[in-house]
Design a protein around this motif. Structure first.
Motif, PDB file in Angstrom:
ATOM      1  N   ALA A   1     -11.964  36.943  35.584  1.00 34.60           N
ATOM      2  CA  ALA A   1     -10.590  37.193  35.138  1.00 34.60           C
ATOM      3  C   ALA A   1     -10.332  36.573  33.768  1.00 34.60           C
ATOM      4  CB  ALA A   1      -9.591  36.638  36.159  1.00 34.60           C
ATOM      5  N   LEU A   2     -10.888  35.389  33.522  1.00 33.92           N
ATOM      6  CA  LEU A   2     -10.709  34.747  32.219  1.00 33.92           C
ATOM      7  C   LEU A   2     -11.424  35.540  31.126  1.00 33.92           C
ATOM      8  CD1 LEU A   2     -11.104  30.961  33.117  1.00 33.92           C
ATOM      9  CD2 LEU A   2      -8.996  32.290  32.867  1.00 33.92           C
ATOM     10  N   ALA A   3     -12.630  36.015  31.416  1.00 40.07           N
ATOM     11  CA  ALA A   3     -13.361  36.820  30.434  1.00 40.07           C
ATOM     12  C   ALA A   3     -12.622  38.124  30.146  1.00 40.07           C
ATOM     13  CB  ALA A   3     -14.774  37.106  30.946  1.00 40.07           C
ATOM     14  N   ALA A   4     -12.048  38.719  31.187  1.00 45.42           N
ATOM     15  CA  ALA A   4     -11.287  39.954  30.993  1.00 45.42           C
ATOM     16  C   ALA A   4     -10.053  39.699  30.140  1.00 45.42           C
ATOM     17  CB  ALA A   4     -10.880  40.529  32.352  1.00 45.42           C
ATOM     18  N   ASP A   5      -9.397  38.567  30.351  1.00 41.49           N
ATOM     19  CA  ASP A   5      -8.219  38.237  29.542  1.00 41.49           C
ATOM     20  C   ASP A   5      -8.608  38.034  28.082  1.00 41.49           C
ATOM     21  OD1 ASP A   5      -5.204  37.169  29.699  1.00 41.49           O
ATOM     22  OD2 ASP A   5      -6.329  35.855  28.360  1.00 41.49           O
ATOM     23  N   ALA A   6      -9.722  37.333  27.838  1.00 40.15           N
ATOM     24  CA  ALA A   6     -10.169  37.113  26.463  1.00 40.15           C
ATOM     25  C   ALA A   6     -10.514  38.432  25.781  1.00 40.15           C
ATOM     26  CB  ALA A   6     -11.371  36.166  26.450  1.00 40.15           C
ATOM     27  N   ARG A   7     -11.178  39.341  26.515  1.00 40.25           N
ATOM     28  CA  ARG A   7     -11.499  40.657  25.930  1.00 40.25           C
ATOM     29  C   ARG A   7     -10.232  41.442  25.635  1.00 40.25           C
ATOM     30  NH1 ARG A   7     -15.486  40.566  30.025  1.00 40.25           N
ATOM     31  NH2 ARG A   7     -14.176  41.921  31.328  1.00 40.25           N
ATOM     32  N   HIS A   8      -9.273  41.399  26.566  1.00 45.91           N
ATOM     33  CA  HIS A   8      -8.018  42.131  26.372  1.00 45.91           C
ATOM     34  C   HIS A   8      -7.266  41.610  25.153  1.00 45.91           C
ATOM     35  CE1 HIS A   8      -4.126  43.961  27.106  1.00 45.91           C
ATOM     36  NE2 HIS A   8      -3.577  42.752  27.157  1.00 45.91           N
ATOM     37  N   LYS A   9      -7.195  40.284  25.017  1.00 47.88           N
ATOM     38  CA  LYS A   9      -6.477  39.705  23.874  1.00 47.88           C
ATOM     39  C   LYS A   9      -7.193  40.031  22.565  1.00 47.88           C
ATOM     40  CE  LYS A   9      -3.230  37.314  26.158  1.00 47.88           C
ATOM     41  NZ  LYS A   9      -3.612  37.500  27.573  1.00 47.88           N
ATOM     42  N   THR A  10      -8.518  40.041  22.581  1.00 47.74           N
ATOM     43  CA  THR A  10      -9.276  40.389  21.377  1.00 47.74           C
ATOM     44  C   THR A  10      -8.984  41.823  20.949  1.00 47.74           C
ATOM     45  OG1 THR A  10     -11.050  38.842  21.977  1.00 47.74           O
ATOM     46  CG2 THR A  10     -11.598  40.592  20.408  1.00 47.74           C
ATOM     47  N   GLU A  11      -8.944  42.720  21.920  1.00 48.93           N
ATOM     48  CA  GLU A  11      -8.649  44.121  21.611  1.00 48.93           C
ATOM     49  C   GLU A  11      -7.203  44.285  21.159  1.00 48.93           C
ATOM     50  OE1 GLU A  11      -9.277  48.226  21.165  1.00 48.93           O
ATOM     51  OE2 GLU A  11     -10.600  46.482  21.219  1.00 48.93           O
ATOM     52  N   LEU A  12      -6.293  43.551  21.789  1.00 51.22           N
ATOM     53  CA  LEU A  12      -4.877  43.611  21.388  1.00 51.22           C
ATOM     54  C   LEU A  12      -4.712  43.120  19.955  1.00 51.22           C
ATOM     55  CD1 LEU A  12      -2.059  44.318  22.571  1.00 51.22           C
ATOM     56  CD2 LEU A  12      -1.846  41.891  23.192  1.00 51.22           C
ATOM     57  N   LEU A  13      -5.416  42.063  19.601  1.00 51.71           N
ATOM     58  CA  LEU A  13      -5.369  41.557  18.225  1.00 51.71           C
ATOM     59  C   LEU A  13      -5.859  42.612  17.248  1.00 51.71           C
ATOM     60  CD1 LEU A  13      -5.012  39.194  16.205  1.00 51.71           C
ATOM     61  CD2 LEU A  13      -7.343  38.486  16.779  1.00 51.71           C
ATOM     62  N   ARG A  14      -6.934  43.301  17.614  1.00 51.77           N
ATOM     63  CA  ARG A  14      -7.490  44.320  16.726  1.00 51.77           C
ATOM     64  C   ARG A  14      -6.554  45.507  16.564  1.00 51.77           C
ATOM     65  NH1 ARG A  14     -10.055  49.013  16.806  1.00 51.77           N
ATOM     66  NH2 ARG A  14      -9.857  49.199  19.074  1.00 51.77           N
ATOM     67  N   ARG A  15      -5.935  45.941  17.681  1.00 60.47           N
ATOM     68  CA  ARG A  15      -5.122  47.154  17.641  1.00 60.47           C
ATOM     69  C   ARG A  15      -3.692  46.927  17.172  1.00 60.47           C
ATOM     70  NH1 ARG A  15      -3.710  49.100  21.957  1.00 60.47           N
ATOM     71  NH2 ARG A  15      -4.451  47.549  23.473  1.00 60.47           N
ATOM     72  N   LYS A  16      -3.075  45.819  17.582  1.00 62.21           N
ATOM     73  CA  LYS A  16      -1.638  45.641  17.331  1.00 62.21           C
ATOM     74  C   LYS A  16      -1.289  44.445  16.460  1.00 62.21           C
ATOM     75  CE  LYS A  16       0.023  48.185  21.328  1.00 62.21           C
ATOM     76  NZ  LYS A  16       1.013  48.232  22.436  1.00 62.21           N
ATOM     77  N   GLY A  17      -2.267  43.593  16.178  1.00 66.39           N
ATOM     78  CA  GLY A  17      -2.017  42.515  15.238  1.00 66.39           C
ATOM     79  C   GLY A  17      -1.647  41.195  15.892  1.00 66.39           C
ATOM     80  N   LEU A  18      -1.560  40.174  15.044  1.00 61.87           N
ATOM     81  CA  LEU A  18      -1.374  38.810  15.522  1.00 61.87           C
ATOM     82  C   LEU A  18      -0.034  38.567  16.219  1.00 61.87           C
ATOM     83  CD1 LEU A  18      -2.627  36.031  15.766  1.00 61.87           C
ATOM     84  CD2 LEU A  18      -1.794  35.505  13.455  1.00 61.87           C
TER      85      LEU A  18
END
Length: 372
Positions: A180-197
């Motif tokens: 679950a922690l790895a999934a959250d980190a991947r999700h946040k990384t993708e969110l940063l890439r797509r929608k910004g800081l």
């Protein structure tokens, strides 16, 4: 709490998981179950299964994850010349702990004695560390003496302690929470890439935001072109991610804590909780009124930050917040009347500590009162 990211490339803002940081939070929840009402079952079962020798050793050094959340739990951020990435396994992160130079290891391990001077950096003041450890109790004083006399030996002792925790309970715990922690980190990384800081910071926590330098910034220090990650906490601190980058680490055991590593020269780290259980607990209207009035004063709120983490003497609080001992006594009297502070004596020291369970009930008490 602010992290200057002016001119920092987006790829230097990373989301990663850390088994050693999560072990530190798990040990905190084990030692302070009142901070984590949603983990009572886990804490009770884990504590009951500990062998006496391991339980004794955990007690010997528990101020590393109770009084403060020591930076020894995130050595990846402090290795000089390192890449700032977390280890894939607990063993790899313990190797990073071994790679910390002696000055940084000592400063991190002694945070419980000198947290008021955390942001100042510089070498450990040994006499002052011993003096402050003495006010914490004989166990803390003995640990500090050992640490200053033989830092390499204490570092090896601490590594063995963490390895034994891994064998006793944490390996199974990490296998359960890691996906679950790895999934959250991947999700946040993708969110940063797509929608910004700004968007990803809102997803991290409502208490984390981006200051673009309009209107003066944090503590009047903002300006055109300045960008800062701001964490809304009852403490002041500043650091910069220039030359290092910044790491966000999700935690399954962390709620309600939101930690920011901001030691000078270390890579800044925001350690944020994933998920937040609900609290409940009734109280009388009169007691609720006393408690809310007691916490309405800014200085008493700031004092509560320290008292939630450890027991303090009157003189320590006066030094920590730059006020006189009589002022501290008046504030403590209000908190005691509201039944928010407990008092105990250790030798010639009178120690005060926040009743975390009482404070945790205030929100649900207020809602129940207005809806009753």
């Amino acid at each position: 709490m602010s992290i200057d990211i002016t001119g920092l490339p987006p790829e230097r803002i990373v989301f990663d998981i850390s088994p050693l940081a999560e072990l530190g939070v798990a040990l905190h929840a084990l030692a302070e179950p009142g901070h984590h009402p949603g983990l009572h079952g886990w804490a009770t079962a884990t504590a009951a299964a500990l062998k006496p020798d391991l339980a004794d050793r955990l007690h010997e050094a528990n101020f590393l994850w109770t009084t403060t959340f020591s930076d020894v739990h995130m050595p990846f951020a402090g290795v000089r010349g390192g890449d700032g990435r977390t280890g894939a396994t607990l063993a790899e992160e313990l190797d990073l702990l071994d790679a910390l130079d002696e000055d940084r290891f000592l400063a991190a391990a002694l945070e419980f004695t000198c947290s008021a001077h955390y942001a100042a950096g510089g070498p450990v003041r040994r006499e002052r560390a011993l003096e402050l450890a003495a006010s914490r109790g004989p166990r803390q004083l003995e640990f500090t003496r050992r640490l200053l006399a033989d830092p390499a030996g204490v570092r090896a002792w601490l590594r063995r302690l963490f390895e034994d925790c891994d064998q006793a309970f944490f390996a199974d715990t990490w296998r359960r929470v890691q996906p679950a922690l790895a999934a959250d980190a991947r999700h946040k990384t993708e969110l940063l890439r797509r929608k910004g800081l700004p968007e990803v910071l809102r997803a991290v926590s409502p208490a984390v935001s981006l200051d673009e330098g309009e209107g003066g910034g944090v503590n009047g220090g903002g300006g055109a072109g300045v960008r800062r990650i701001v964490v809304d906490k009852l403490t002041d601190g500043r650091t910069t991610a220039a030359g290092t980058g910044v790491t966000f680490v999700p935690s399954s055991f962390g709620w309600p804590h939101l930690w920011v590593l901001h030691a000078p020269g270390w890579r800044p780290v925001v350690h944020y909780p994933v998920g937040a259980p609900e609290l409940a607990g009734p109280a009388s209207v009169e007691l609720l009124h006393l408690r809310m009035e007691a916490l309405a004063h800014p200085m008493r709120m700031r004092m509560c930050r320290a008292l939630a983490r450890a027991a303090y003497t009157n003189s320590e609080l006066a030094e920590l917040y730059g006020i006189t001992p009589p002022e501290v006594s008046r504030h403590l009297a209000v908190l005691k009347k509201a039944q928010l502070v407990t008092v105990r004596r250790r030798g010639r020291y009178v120690l005060h500590q926040l009743d975390v369970a009482a404070v945790a009930r205030i929100g649900s008490d207020f809602l129940e009162t207005v809806l009753r």
